[in-house]
Scaffold this motif. Sequence first.
Motif, PDB file in Angstrom:
ATOM      1  N   ILE A   1      59.712  81.743  31.813  1.00 44.35           N
ATOM      2  CA  ILE A   1      59.314  83.037  31.989  1.00 44.35           C
ATOM      3  C   ILE A   1      59.263  83.892  30.744  1.00 44.35           C
ATOM      4  O   ILE A   1      58.404  84.610  30.409  1.00 44.35           O
ATOM      5  N   ASN A   2      60.547  83.605  30.144  1.00 41.73           N
ATOM      6  CA  ASN A   2      60.624  84.579  28.801  1.00 41.73           C
ATOM      7  C   ASN A   2      59.591  83.980  27.661  1.00 41.73           C
ATOM      8  O   ASN A   2      59.147  84.742  27.058  1.00 41.73           O
ATOM      9  N   PHE A   3      59.360  82.617  27.672  1.00 41.21           N
ATOM     10  CA  PHE A   3      58.144  82.010  26.782  1.00 41.21           C
ATOM     11  C   PHE A   3      56.770  82.819  27.101  1.00 41.21           C
ATOM     12  O   PHE A   3      56.268  83.222  26.066  1.00 41.21           O
TER      13      PHE A   3
ATOM     14  N   SER B   1      39.538  74.608  49.150  1.00 38.20           N
ATOM     15  CA  SER B   1      40.090  75.326  47.907  1.00 38.20           C
ATOM     16  C   SER B   1      40.305  74.605  46.726  1.00 38.20           C
ATOM     17  O   SER B   1      40.193  74.977  45.427  1.00 38.20           O
ATOM     18  N   ILE B   2      40.420  73.441  46.900  1.00 35.73           N
ATOM     19  CA  ILE B   2      40.586  72.327  45.456  1.00 35.73           C
ATOM     20  C   ILE B   2      39.364  72.245  44.883  1.00 35.73           C
ATOM     21  O   ILE B   2      39.473  71.905  43.560  1.00 35.73           O
ATOM     22  N   ASN B   3      38.218  72.518  45.506  1.00 34.27           N
ATOM     23  CA  ASN B   3      36.942  72.411  44.769  1.00 34.27           C
ATOM     24  C   ASN B   3      36.419  73.703  44.342  1.00 34.27           C
ATOM     25  O   ASN B   3      35.404  73.912  43.636  1.00 34.27           O
ATOM     26  N   GLU B   4      37.260  74.805  44.601  1.00 35.49           N
ATOM     27  CA  GLU B   4      36.857  76.043  44.192  1.00 35.49           C
ATOM     28  C   GLU B   4      37.796  76.670  43.162  1.00 35.49           C
ATOM     29  O   GLU B   4      38.834  76.189  42.739  1.00 35.49           O
ATOM     30  N   VAL B   5      37.526  77.977  42.740  1.00 36.47           N
ATOM     31  CA  VAL B   5      38.428  78.818  41.800  1.00 36.47           C
ATOM     32  C   VAL B   5      39.131  79.763  42.260  1.00 36.47           C
ATOM     33  O   VAL B   5      38.514  80.653  42.782  1.00 36.47           O
ATOM     34  N   GLY B   6      40.331  80.061  42.282  1.00 42.83           N
ATOM     35  CA  GLY B   6      40.971  81.469  42.806  1.00 42.83           C
ATOM     36  C   GLY B   6      40.800  82.355  41.709  1.00 42.83           C
ATOM     37  O   GLY B   6      40.907  81.909  40.440  1.00 42.83           O
ATOM     38  N   CYS B   7      41.383  83.444  42.320  1.00 46.35           N
ATOM     39  CA  CYS B   7      41.673  84.660  41.138  1.00 46.35           C
ATOM     40  C   CYS B   7      42.851  85.275  41.671  1.00 46.35           C
ATOM     41  O   CYS B   7      43.496  84.885  42.575  1.00 46.35           O
ATOM     42  N   ILE B   8      43.188  86.540  41.001  1.00 49.34           N
ATOM     43  CA  ILE B   8      44.509  86.938  41.200  1.00 49.34           C
ATOM     44  C   ILE B   8      44.710  87.414  42.564  1.00 49.34           C
ATOM     45  O   ILE B   8      45.854  87.496  43.115  1.00 49.34           O
ATOM     46  N   HIS B   9      43.462  88.053  43.295  1.00 46.39           N
ATOM     47  CA  HIS B   9      43.800  88.552  44.584  1.00 46.39           C
ATOM     48  C   HIS B   9      43.935  87.362  45.878  1.00 46.39           C
ATOM     49  O   HIS B   9      44.174  87.752  46.755  1.00 46.39           O
ATOM     50  N   THR B  10      43.662  86.242  45.386  1.00 46.31           N
ATOM     51  CA  THR B  10      44.112  84.939  46.394  1.00 46.31           C
ATOM     52  C   THR B  10      45.267  84.338  46.137  1.00 46.31           C
ATOM     53  O   THR B  10      45.553  83.641  46.757  1.00 46.31           O
ATOM     54  N   VAL B  11      45.585  84.240  44.930  1.00 46.32           N
ATOM     55  CA  VAL B  11      47.080  83.679  44.534  1.00 46.32           C
ATOM     56  C   VAL B  11      48.228  84.393  44.378  1.00 46.32           C
ATOM     57  O   VAL B  11      49.322  83.845  44.397  1.00 46.32           O
ATOM     58  N   GLN B  12      48.287  85.732  44.287  1.00 50.46           N
ATOM     59  CA  GLN B  12      49.411  86.518  43.918  1.00 50.46           C
ATOM     60  C   GLN B  12      50.391  86.440  45.164  1.00 50.46           C
ATOM     61  O   GLN B  12      49.863  86.786  46.342  1.00 50.46           O
TER      62      GLN B  12
ATOM     63  N   ILE C   1      46.590  91.269  30.920  1.00 52.35           N
ATOM     64  CA  ILE C   1      47.560  90.345  30.463  1.00 52.35           C
ATOM     65  C   ILE C   1      48.581  90.257  31.356  1.00 52.35           C
ATOM     66  O   ILE C   1      49.109  89.055  31.603  1.00 52.35           O
ATOM     67  N   LYS C   2      48.721  91.255  32.533  1.00 52.74           N
ATOM     68  CA  LYS C   2      49.497  90.974  33.566  1.00 52.74           C
ATOM     69  C   LYS C   2      48.964  89.852  34.393  1.00 52.74           C
ATOM     70  O   LYS C   2      49.933  89.362  34.843  1.00 52.74           O
ATOM     71  N   ILE C   3      47.674  89.938  34.453  1.00 54.83           N
ATOM     72  CA  ILE C   3      46.985  89.220  35.424  1.00 54.83           C
ATOM     73  C   ILE C   3      47.348  87.765  35.073  1.00 54.83           C
ATOM     74  O   ILE C   3      47.824  86.629  35.907  1.00 54.83           O
ATOM     75  N   TYR C   4      47.071  87.485  33.826  1.00 55.03           N
ATOM     76  CA  TYR C   4      47.432  86.298  33.471  1.00 55.03           C
ATOM     77  C   TYR C   4      48.894  85.656  33.100  1.00 55.03           C
ATOM     78  O   TYR C   4      49.124  84.427  33.740  1.00 55.03           O
ATOM     79  N   LYS C   5      49.650  86.534  33.145  1.00 55.21           N
ATOM     80  CA  LYS C   5      50.873  86.104  33.479  1.00 55.21           C
ATOM     81  C   LYS C   5      51.458  85.724  34.811  1.00 55.21           C
ATOM     82  O   LYS C   5      52.289  84.987  34.927  1.00 55.21           O
ATOM     83  N   VAL C   6      50.901  86.518  35.681  1.00 53.06           N
ATOM     84  CA  VAL C   6      51.116  86.247  37.304  1.00 53.06           C
ATOM     85  C   VAL C   6      50.475  84.680  37.396  1.00 53.06           C
ATOM     86  O   VAL C   6      51.022  83.811  38.028  1.00 53.06           O
ATOM     87  N   LEU C   7      49.194  84.532  36.914  1.00 50.76           N
ATOM     88  CA  LEU C   7      48.392  83.213  37.323  1.00 50.76           C
ATOM     89  C   LEU C   7      49.454  82.060  36.562  1.00 50.76           C
ATOM     90  O   LEU C   7      49.588  80.704  37.143  1.00 50.76           O
TER      91      LEU C   7
END
Length: 548
Positions: A348-350, A446-457, A512-518
């Motif tokens: 997480i620090n990295f 879902s394994i054949n699709e792509v999720g976004c911040i709204h579906t994985v947070q 940048i926050k979104i990518y940190k969450v992902l």
Amino acid sequence: MEYKIDTYDFDKNLKNEIENNDSINEWPVVYMIHGKNEMYIGETNDVNMRMNQHLSTKERYTKLNRVNIISNEKFNKSAILDLEALLIEYISADGRYKLQNRNGGQSKNHKYYQKDMYLDSFENLWKQLMEKKLVNHTLEEIKNTDLFKYSPYKTFTNQQNSIVKSIINKILNDHNSNHKNFIIEGGAGTGKSVLAVYLVKQLTDIFKEKNIDVNIALVVPVKSLRKTYKEVFGQIYGLKKSMVVSPTETFKKDYDILIVDEAHRLKRRFGLTNYKSFDNNNKKIKDENGTELDWILNNSKYSIFFYDRGQSVLPSDVRSSQFRKIMTKDNIYKLDTQMRVIAGDEYINFINELFKDNNLYRLNQYSIKDYDLKLFTNLDNMINSIKKLDDEYGLCRIVAGYSWDWKTKELTYKEAIEKDIYDIVIGNTKLIWNKKDEDWINSENSINEVGCIHTVQGYDLNYVGVIFGKEIDYIDGHFVIYKDNYKDKKGKLKATEISLKDYEASLKEYIIKIYKVLLSRGIKGCYIYCVNPGLREYFSKAFDIASH
């Protein structure tokens, strides 16, 4: 280690049947009392006395009719406390029975002689329980369920245990009836969600035991996560699906206690698509500029917020300054131990250092161990790798930054394929955004699709594959955002709401926050692909490159 499991009828004749069994009368034991749909799990040094106590408890003798007593001549008190806690944790998530237990047994991690031997043998016991048809699923299957991840039957760290005791004591010992709120701050993966569920369960059970009627609810601002919580609550003894609510639904009752998970996603009156319903709720609290945070404070006597400023990812989220207004030295608690990613705080620090400009020299100081972290230069290879891992472990998904329009929103997956319409096109690779916005991770395709911040947070994955989109690059030591390539309408602001300069600065912070969450979703590993060459070059100096 082999376990002996003796089975008896749970009735008034039980004492006579077990008193001559030396293996359970002379050693500490763990026991499982069950009926058709419910079970109670416990441990004791005096099985006769404990069974008599249970036989005099109405909740036990009216609903439970069989008891399985687990023994081994190597048992000691510490070992059976651990065994009890493990059985409660896994059986509660297995789904075969609802547990009558109020908590998860032992609440702290204790060290004792040969602890690893006892823990390693738990799988053998579980196989015996499967043979007796007392459980339905393997341990690995259970670990991938939402019920296991969010179960209130957990063994807590000292830090978590201290927070729970402090908040419960303050609520129970409050005699002046003034509103009180509590804020638990913690980064991604520090155990906020499981603590939130645990508090709902504990407080519900405590007040029930005292014969005090209270209205308690878990408020979940994120729609996709709310459905998941409802399913979990429906499978926990003493909880109901109706106890999981949206911020708007807090107006429907006079609540005594509202516990808010993902509180950083509460909304303010800003950047919304529907102001009318928001304004209607603000009229109820007589504050035209009110926020969902204000609704919670207004609609409950006690409010408990689980908050992470770093996961506030949209302009419509309540500002951190508004949370600071309700913080005092007596009501704020910190969670700082990484409990999701097996690489721990080092990873997480990295990730936090990764997104700082001109910071490559600092990244080289980190050594991420026991974590599968790779940069892919070929997207198809990354996708295929994630699919293979999903076959092996389950719960492995591809996610991406919001850099592509949702062209297939009104189509099914099959219709999109037949019409050759795709959302994400990178070279020869064509992909489709998530087709469900509620509990997408567990959806069939879902394994054949792509999720976004709204579906994985808020969710955990075993492995995550992250696609960095066209909206983010790295040039001359600095992160660069191309605002026209950012396609999330929820993240867009009108020109009248904010200046262009402030908008660009805010957008960079949110992305940048979104990518940190992902990047923090994967328990076992994280794979990365970058669309833009500058970012790919920068990451290639920080990550191992996946071989072809």
